[in-house]
Design an enzyme around this catalytic site. Structure first.
Site, mmCIF file in Angstrom:
data_model
loop_
_atom_site.group_PDB
_atom_site.id
_atom_site.type_symbol
_atom_site.label_atom_id
_atom_site.label_comp_id
_atom_site.label_asym_id
_atom_site.label_seq_id
_atom_site.Cartn_x
_atom_site.Cartn_y
_atom_site.Cartn_z
ATOM 1 N N LYS A 140 0.837 -1.209 0.000
ATOM 2 C CA LYS A 140 0.000 0.000 0.000
ATOM 3 C C LYS A 140 0.865 1.250 0.000
ATOM 4 C CE LYS A 140 -3.545 2.550 2.504
ATOM 5 N NZ LYS A 140 -4.611 2.535 3.540
ATOM 6 N N HIS A 277 -8.951 -29.329 -33.929
ATOM 7 C CA HIS A 277 -9.932 -28.309 -33.544
ATOM 8 C C HIS A 277 -10.791 -28.781 -32.375
ATOM 9 C CE1 HIS A 277 -8.586 -25.921 -36.821
ATOM 10 N NE2 HIS A 277 -9.030 -26.736 -37.753
#
Length: 525
Positions: A140, A277
């Protein structure tokens, strides 16, 4: 915000001590004061590095078996105090709080503890409290504090300090982002463990975390961006595989390879799956991997070109010679012997992935899929049917060979996009119809593919003649079954449950087919 911050004081409290001694020695050499706790402090002291125990720095002893040692104002104030705020600076001076410019902290190995299946009590003890609190505080206040949460970051930080005398704001921001990502993933792991221990399959809040494995060249198409993340579950597959050779894997490579490997893991005998595929175009078992390959390839040699090959056994030279005889994008297997690796190495672009094991098709797990504004979660399709689960509904029961092929075909169906129709003969697919809007169209396409494959093999009759057929869901009308019969199928496996089941059963009897119902469907979208 100040761009460059000199490290005058650093707090080091880590579980993974990799590289800590060398970095601390370097930092001490710049004149920085080192604060530390417990095992980290002992390691540094034994290495001859000046170190101040946190309890000496704060004047407050470690208590509650070490559960409270850094959760004190002198530490958190030192991390959170803003150097550019006169009020903060005054309060820190008033309360004798010294600023801390660098935190080196990594967390208790909670994920590893869960993976070891430790007891509930031992797992709770591995929930780190002080580490995340320190990390979040330092992250922070990245305007003034640098935070290291991974030993791999130490070398980069050292190089910057050596070249500039401090840490840059850009580096501190990047380290802060990594720190919050780490604590978020840590909390997600704890949340998932609690949900599992409480048998909450779908908890009120679901948190997910992943570790970036690879930034991909692009997604399904060149204009899409993509990346590959590992979720830490250690399920054998593409996320755990070692790439032995070949060019970089693409998004479609990874997706198709996962589909192939999950499919091949379904089979107990040596098996090969060829995927194109995301759909299998050839699946077979055999006495050897080479035989399984030959049978799988025969199903659809055209689609196999440029496909993905998965094996459920160690690949040998005979199998490698056959596989590498055609253009193959990826080969994935638990292992490959030295002769097989040498053969594959002749194909420089072929990607060879070795996983060290197979996924368990029956193991629990979740499948996540994104939708607009959210995502869908469901359990993995771990459903399997055995001969004892099947209900014979026709006048003729399947022969033993038909029964074996029916079970094989239904396992393949589970991995074919719906609507799925799969013809099988002798433990090998001989026709696959995938992803059609109409089930009868899937049956016809699979039959057509079997005829084309027979022509390619120089055979007079379509491969589907004398086969069995599997459907991933019920036949809504008799036409799909009749198309299968016309293709030469002699037995059928399907879930059942249609309002027209009696009509379908009657059509099967009229055609002389044996048919069994599973009571379980395998839609795959």
């Amino acid at each position: 915000m100040t761009d460059s911050i000199k490290i005058r004081r650093a707090l080091m409290s880590v579980h993974d001590k990799s590289g800590l001694v060398d970095f601390a020695r370097f930092l001490a050499g710049t004149g920085a004061e080192i604060l530390s706790t417990g095992g980290s402090a002992k390691l540094l002291r034994d290495a001859g590095i000046p170190v101040t125990e946190v309890s000496d720095h704060t004047g407050f002893p470690e208590i509650l078996d070490g559960r409270v040692k850094t959760l004190v104002p002198q530490i958190h104030g030192g991390l959170l105090g803003r150097r550019d705020d006169p009020k903060h600076v005054a309060q820190m001076a008033e309360h004798n709080i010294a600023p801390i410019d660098l935190l080196v902290s990594n967390l208790y190995p909670f994920e590893a503890t869960v993976a070891k299946r430790a007891s509930y009590e031992d797992t709770v003890e591995e929930i780190d409290i002080g580490g995340p609190a320190l990390t979040r505080a330092a992250a922070k206040n990245h305007a003034d504090v640098a935070v290291v949460t991974d030993a791999a970051q130490l070398a980069e930080l050292r190089a910057e300090i050596e070249s500039t005398g401090g840490t840059s704001l850009a580096t501190r921001k990047r380290l802060a982002a990594a720190a919050f990502a780490r604590t978020a993933a840590y909390d997600a792991a704890i949340s998932a463990w609690f949900a599992q221990s409480l048998e909450q399959e779908f908890p009120p809040r679901l948190s997910m975390a992943g570790v970036l494995r690879q930034t991909l060249r692009y997604g399904e198409n060149p204009h899409q961006r993509a990346a590959f993340y590992a979720d830490g579950t250690h399920r054998p597959g593409i996320a755990t595989a070692t790439q032995v050779q070949g060019k970089e894997l693409s998004f479609n490579n990874l997706n198709d390879t996962d589909a192939a490997f999950e499919c091949v893991a379904e089979f107990d005998q040596p098996a090969i799956v060829i995927v194109k595929h995301a759909n299998p175009c050839g699946v077979a078992s055999g006495a050897s991997m080479a035989e399984a390959w030959d049978l799988a390839l025969r199903c659809d040699p055209v689609s196999a070109f440029g496909g993905i090959v998965a094996a459920n056994r160690t690949l040998d030279a005979a199998a490698a010679e056959r596989i590498s005889a055609i253009f193959t994008e990826v080969v994935v297997a638990p292992d490959a012997d030295e002769a097989a690796r040498a053969i594959f190495a002749r194909k420089k672009n072929l990607r060879l992935l070795l996983t060290g094991g197979l996924p368990d098709p029956a193991s629990p797990g979740q499948i996540i899929r994104s939708v607009s504004g959210g995502f869908l979660a469901q359990s993995r399709d771990a459903g399997r049917v055995a001969e004892a689960d099947l209900k014979v509904v026709t006048k003729r029961a399947p022969t033993p060979q038909e029964m074996a092929d029916l079970l094989f075909a239904f396992r393949v169906c589970k991995h074919v996009k719906s609507n799925a129709i799969v013809y099988v003969k002798g433990g090998a697919t001989v026709g696959i119809g995938a992803g059609q809007m109409s089930r009868v169209d899937s049956a016809r396409i699979a039959a057509w593919k079997s005829a084309e494959a027979a022509k390619a093999a120089g055979l007079g009759a379509p491969l589907a003649h004398g086969s069995v057929v599997a459907s991933d869901a019920f036949f809504p009308f008799a036409d799909g079954l009749q198309a299968a019969a016309a293709a030469g199928a002699t037995a059928v496996i399907q879930p059942g449950g249609s309002m027209r089941d009696n009509e379908v059963i009657a059509a099967a009897d009229e055609a002389g087919l044996a048919m069994v119902l599973t009571g379980m469907r395998h839609f795959r979208h």
